[in-house]
Design a protein around this motif. Structure first.
Motif, PDB file in Angstrom:
ATOM      1  N   ALA A  17       1.078   6.432   8.900  1.00 25.31           N
ATOM      2  CA  ALA A  17       0.904   6.815  10.312  1.00 25.31           C
ATOM      3  C   ALA A  17       2.243   7.104  11.001  1.00 25.31           C
ATOM      4  O   ALA A  17       2.270   7.421  12.183  1.00 25.31           O
ATOM      5  CB  ALA A  17       0.156   5.710  11.049  1.00 25.31           C
ATOM      6  N   ARG A  18       3.351   7.007  10.263  1.00 28.06           N
ATOM      7  CA  ARG A  18       4.653   7.313  10.872  1.00 28.06           C
ATOM      8  C   ARG A  18       4.748   8.813  11.208  1.00 28.06           C
ATOM      9  O   ARG A  18       4.056   9.626  10.580  1.00 28.06           O
ATOM     10  CB  ARG A  18       5.785   6.964   9.892  1.00 28.06           C
ATOM     11  CG  ARG A  18       6.015   5.475   9.771  1.00 28.06           C
ATOM     12  CD  ARG A  18       7.233   5.253   8.857  1.00 28.06           C
ATOM     13  NE  ARG A  18       7.141   3.946   8.251  1.00 28.06           N
ATOM     14  CZ  ARG A  18       7.398   3.672   6.971  1.00 28.06           C
ATOM     15  NH1 ARG A  18       7.765   4.627   6.148  1.00 28.06           N
ATOM     16  NH2 ARG A  18       7.303   2.448   6.523  1.00 28.06           N
ATOM     17  N   PRO A  19       5.634   9.172  12.147  1.00 29.46           N
ATOM     18  CA  PRO A  19       5.723  10.584  12.535  1.00 29.46           C
ATOM     19  C   PRO A  19       6.056  11.485  11.341  1.00 29.46           C
ATOM     20  O   PRO A  19       6.858  11.122  10.485  1.00 29.46           O
ATOM     21  CB  PRO A  19       6.876  10.598  13.550  1.00 29.46           C
ATOM     22  CG  PRO A  19       7.000   9.196  14.030  1.00 29.46           C
ATOM     23  CD  PRO A  19       6.549   8.311  12.902  1.00 29.46           C
ATOM     24  N   THR A  20       5.427  12.632  11.330  1.00 28.05           N
ATOM     25  CA  THR A  20       5.661  13.612  10.259  1.00 28.05           C
ATOM     26  C   THR A  20       6.985  14.321  10.525  1.00 28.05           C
ATOM     27  O   THR A  20       7.180  14.859  11.609  1.00 28.05           O
ATOM     28  CB  THR A  20       4.521  14.647  10.245  1.00 28.05           C
ATOM     29  OG1 THR A  20       3.286  13.931  10.178  1.00 28.05           O
ATOM     30  CG2 THR A  20       4.637  15.600   9.084  1.00 28.05           C
ATOM     31  N   SER A 188      -2.722   1.355  -5.661  1.00 25.54           N
ATOM     32  CA  SER A 188      -3.374   1.068  -4.375  1.00 25.54           C
ATOM     33  C   SER A 188      -2.845   1.897  -3.227  1.00 25.54           C
ATOM     34  O   SER A 188      -2.682   1.397  -2.108  1.00 25.54           O
ATOM     35  CB  SER A 188      -3.238  -0.417  -4.024  1.00 25.54           C
ATOM     36  OG  SER A 188      -4.425  -1.081  -4.346  1.00 25.54           O
ATOM     37  N   CYS A 189      -2.575   3.141  -3.501  1.00 23.46           N
ATOM     38  CA  CYS A 189      -2.227   4.064  -2.427  1.00 23.46           C
ATOM     39  C   CYS A 189      -3.476   4.920  -2.170  1.00 23.46           C
ATOM     40  O   CYS A 189      -4.479   4.779  -2.873  1.00 23.46           O
ATOM     41  CB  CYS A 189      -1.050   4.910  -2.893  1.00 23.46           C
ATOM     42  SG  CYS A 189      -0.373   5.955  -1.615  1.00 23.46           S
ATOM     43  N   THR A 190      -3.410   5.797  -1.174  1.00 22.87           N
ATOM     44  CA  THR A 190      -4.554   6.691  -0.976  1.00 22.87           C
ATOM     45  C   THR A 190      -4.571   7.733  -2.106  1.00 22.87           C
ATOM     46  O   THR A 190      -3.536   7.995  -2.723  1.00 22.87           O
ATOM     47  CB  THR A 190      -4.435   7.405   0.389  1.00 22.87           C
ATOM     48  OG1 THR A 190      -3.110   7.922   0.510  1.00 22.87           O
ATOM     49  CG2 THR A 190      -4.689   6.439   1.529  1.00 22.87           C
ATOM     50  N   PRO A 191      -5.735   8.334  -2.382  1.00 21.58           N
ATOM     51  CA  PRO A 191      -5.796   9.344  -3.442  1.00 21.58           C
ATOM     52  C   PRO A 191      -5.019  10.590  -3.049  1.00 21.58           C
ATOM     53  O   PRO A 191      -4.799  10.838  -1.857  1.00 21.58           O
ATOM     54  CB  PRO A 191      -7.293   9.689  -3.516  1.00 21.58           C
ATOM     55  CG  PRO A 191      -8.014   8.683  -2.699  1.00 21.58           C
ATOM     56  CD  PRO A 191      -7.045   8.074  -1.750  1.00 21.58           C
ATOM     57  N   GLY A 192      -4.598  11.358  -4.052  1.00 17.93           N
ATOM     58  CA  GLY A 192      -4.016  12.664  -3.728  1.00 17.93           C
ATOM     59  C   GLY A 192      -2.602  12.891  -4.215  1.00 17.93           C
ATOM     60  O   GLY A 192      -2.040  13.952  -3.972  1.00 17.93           O
ATOM     61  N   LEU A 193      -2.005  11.911  -4.897  1.00 19.44           N
ATOM     62  CA  LEU A 193      -0.681  12.124  -5.488  1.00 19.44           C
ATOM     63  C   LEU A 193      -0.720  11.694  -6.950  1.00 19.44           C
ATOM     64  O   LEU A 193      -1.432  10.754  -7.308  1.00 19.44           O
ATOM     65  CB  LEU A 193       0.388  11.315  -4.753  1.00 19.44           C
ATOM     66  CG  LEU A 193       0.755  11.814  -3.355  1.00 19.44           C
ATOM     67  CD1 LEU A 193       1.664  10.810  -2.663  1.00 19.44           C
ATOM     68  CD2 LEU A 193       1.413  13.190  -3.410  1.00 19.44           C
ATOM     69  N   SER A 194       0.064  12.384  -7.748  1.00 22.58           N
ATOM     70  CA  SER A 194       0.053  12.072  -9.177  1.00 22.58           C
ATOM     71  C   SER A 194       1.478  11.954  -9.722  1.00 22.58           C
ATOM     72  O   SER A 194       2.138  12.971  -9.970  1.00 22.58           O
ATOM     73  CB  SER A 194      -0.707  13.163  -9.935  1.00 22.58           C
ATOM     74  OG  SER A 194      -0.684  12.884 -11.313  1.00 22.58           O
ATOM     75  N   PRO A 195       1.965  10.711  -9.898  1.00 23.13           N
ATOM     76  CA  PRO A 195       3.281  10.538 -10.512  1.00 23.13           C
ATOM     77  C   PRO A 195       3.280  11.059 -11.950  1.00 23.13           C
ATOM     78  O   PRO A 195       2.326  10.808 -12.703  1.00 23.13           O
ATOM     79  CB  PRO A 195       3.481   9.015 -10.502  1.00 23.13           C
ATOM     80  CG  PRO A 195       2.531   8.500  -9.459  1.00 23.13           C
ATOM     81  CD  PRO A 195       1.356   9.438  -9.507  1.00 23.13           C
ATOM     82  N   ASN A 242       3.244  12.625   4.820  1.00 18.95           N
ATOM     83  CA  ASN A 242       2.696  11.301   5.147  1.00 18.95           C
ATOM     84  C   ASN A 242       2.100  10.614   3.925  1.00 18.95           C
ATOM     85  O   ASN A 242       2.173   9.389   3.796  1.00 18.95           O
ATOM     86  CB  ASN A 242       1.660  11.416   6.270  1.00 18.95           C
ATOM     87  CG  ASN A 242       2.320  11.862   7.567  1.00 18.95           C
ATOM     88  OD1 ASN A 242       2.925  12.934   7.610  1.00 18.95           O
ATOM     89  ND2 ASN A 242       2.252  11.042   8.585  1.00 18.95           N
ATOM     90  N   ALA A 243       1.541  11.404   3.019  1.00 13.08           N
ATOM     91  CA  ALA A 243       1.028  10.806   1.780  1.00 13.08           C
ATOM     92  C   ALA A 243       2.193  10.192   1.000  1.00 13.08           C
ATOM     93  O   ALA A 243       2.068   9.112   0.401  1.00 13.08           O
ATOM     94  CB  ALA A 243       0.327  11.865   0.942  1.00 13.08           C
TER      95      ALA A 243
END
Ligand SMILES: Cc1ncc(COP(=O)(O)O)c(C=O)c1O
Length: 391
Positions: A17-20, A188-195, A242-243
């Protein structure tokens, strides 16, 4: 407590939720460097090419296949569940020539079959397999399979979407050439990134390609212009700022807990859950030696409507568990103990709720014993039930 996404900690949500800010802002570039360092820790690697792909686990999967396969490359693909099947799709779409090694759904990849395939196809360039098959709850022996591949001159692609952060994964010690994971399981992060992470041999194969990578977006030769060095960043695509704040925070939390401690927590609570489920009379799909702590695949008792059980758990207990997929649809439940969801209060909730719903449906279970069995396993874990994570 499904097969992912896992619960996301408030710290991660607050970070998101920090500023983009801009994707070339010096502050953001500093954060990117920290993310790469934290990912190296999570993967246990010094690989220079370690970065989050802007997309879900499937994007990390495609990044590995699209960058490493050139048309005509022979690829040995191991299929012991849904995600091995997706690897096969990727090989075909990249113009590779797949050689499939099949194992039962619910078992690990069999190294003997893989060795046969490597001997039969001496020209194979790559061996691809899934470490933690989320569709079945089985874990394959990465170190052994990578060693076999290298002995036969193959690079390796390993799917670690469900394993990263939950079960031992040692990219450098085991010599894995290319690996991809997901943000939403044990991290346990939100979905949508793939290390993803690639070693020098894999990176060399990518930079020496004779043909262009078929995907512009996932072409690492281009992506790394943005991610590679802090000194010079070239715009490739607008990063999901933000992700990435969220991933940074989730990785910080993993480092604070310690990787070995996180592996041990997943194992300990799996043993507690297992003790409770078995005391009730429920049984696992996967044999003990090949079981994943973070994905518990349980056989549905005869005559029980598995979907009705899941919807009652959700509606009456606010508890989600997963269904079986593919040939295991209707036959198993998949109970996740991943990341922030892997807590003793969840183990208790799950046992209490399952017991109540199953008893209500007149399933042949023992009642009144599961919670105590789980608590006892937590106090006094059974020895030899699962190999201790090698720290
Ligand atoms: C083992 C495995 N590989 C790949 C994926 C694909 O990840 P995503 O759904 O984030 O695209 C998943 C997702 O559950 C998975 O469990």
């Amino acid at each position: 407590m499904g097969p992912g996404p896992a619960d996301v900690h408030l710290r991660v949500l607050a970070a998101m939720a920090r500023p983009t800010i801009g994707h070339l802002d010096p502050a953001f570039i500093g954060l990117m460097e920290e993310i790469k360092a934290l990912l190296k820790y999570a993967f246990q690697t010094e690989n220079r090419l370690t970065t989050p792909v802007s997309g879900p686990g499937s994007a990390g999967m495609e990044t590995c296949f699209a960058n490493l396969i050139e048309p005509g490359d022979e690829v040995i693909v191991c299929i012991n569940g849904v995600f091995g099947g997706r690897m096969l799709e990727n090989v075909e779409r990249c113009g590779g020539v797949p050689q499939v090694v099949k194992d039962d759904w619910g078992g690990a990849v069999d190294p003997a079959k893989v060795e046969d395939a490597l001997v039969t196809h001496p020209g194979a360039a790559i061996l691809a397999f899934v470490q933690a098959e989320t569709s079945t709850g089985a874990e394959s022996d990465v170190a052994t399979l990578v060693e076999l591949a290298h002995r036969h001159g193959c690079l390796t692609i390993v799917d670690a979407v469900t394993s990263l952060g939950g079960t031992p994964l040692k990219v450098d010690d085991w010599g894995i050439d290319a690996v991809y994971a997901g943000s939403q399981k044990c991290l346990s992060c939100t979905p949508g990134l793939s290390p993803v992470s690639f070693n020098e041999r894999a990176s060399a194969k990518i930079s020496n390609r004779k043909t262009k990578v078929r995907s512009w977006f996932l072409d690492l030769n281009l992506v790394m212009g943005y991610w590679a060095t802090a000194q010079k960043r070239t715009y490739h695509h607008t990063a999901p700022i933000n992700a990435l704040y969220g991933l940074h925070e989730a990785l910080l939390m993993l480092r604070e807990e310690g990787l070995e401690a996180a592996w041990a927590r997943h194992r300990r609570l799996h043993l507690a859950l297992r003790a409770g489920l078995e005391a009730m009379g429920l049984t696992y799909l996967v044999k003990e030696a090949e079981r994943l702590p973070q994905l518990n695949a349980i056989l549905v008792p005869e005559g029980i409507d598995e979907a009705l059980v899941r919807s009652r758990l959700l509606n009456e207990f606010n508890l989600e568990i997963g269904a079986g997929i593919g040939p295991l649809a209707g036959k198993i439940w998949r109970i996740g103990l991943m990341g922030q969801s892997c807590r003793m209060e969840n183990v208790r909730l799950c046992l209490r709720a399952l017991e109540q719903v199953l008893a209500d449906l007149a399933a042949p279970i023992r009642t009144g014993v599961a919670l105590e069995a789980a608590q006892a396993a937590l106090r006094d874990p059974p020895t030899g039930a699962l190999p201790e994570p090698a720290c």
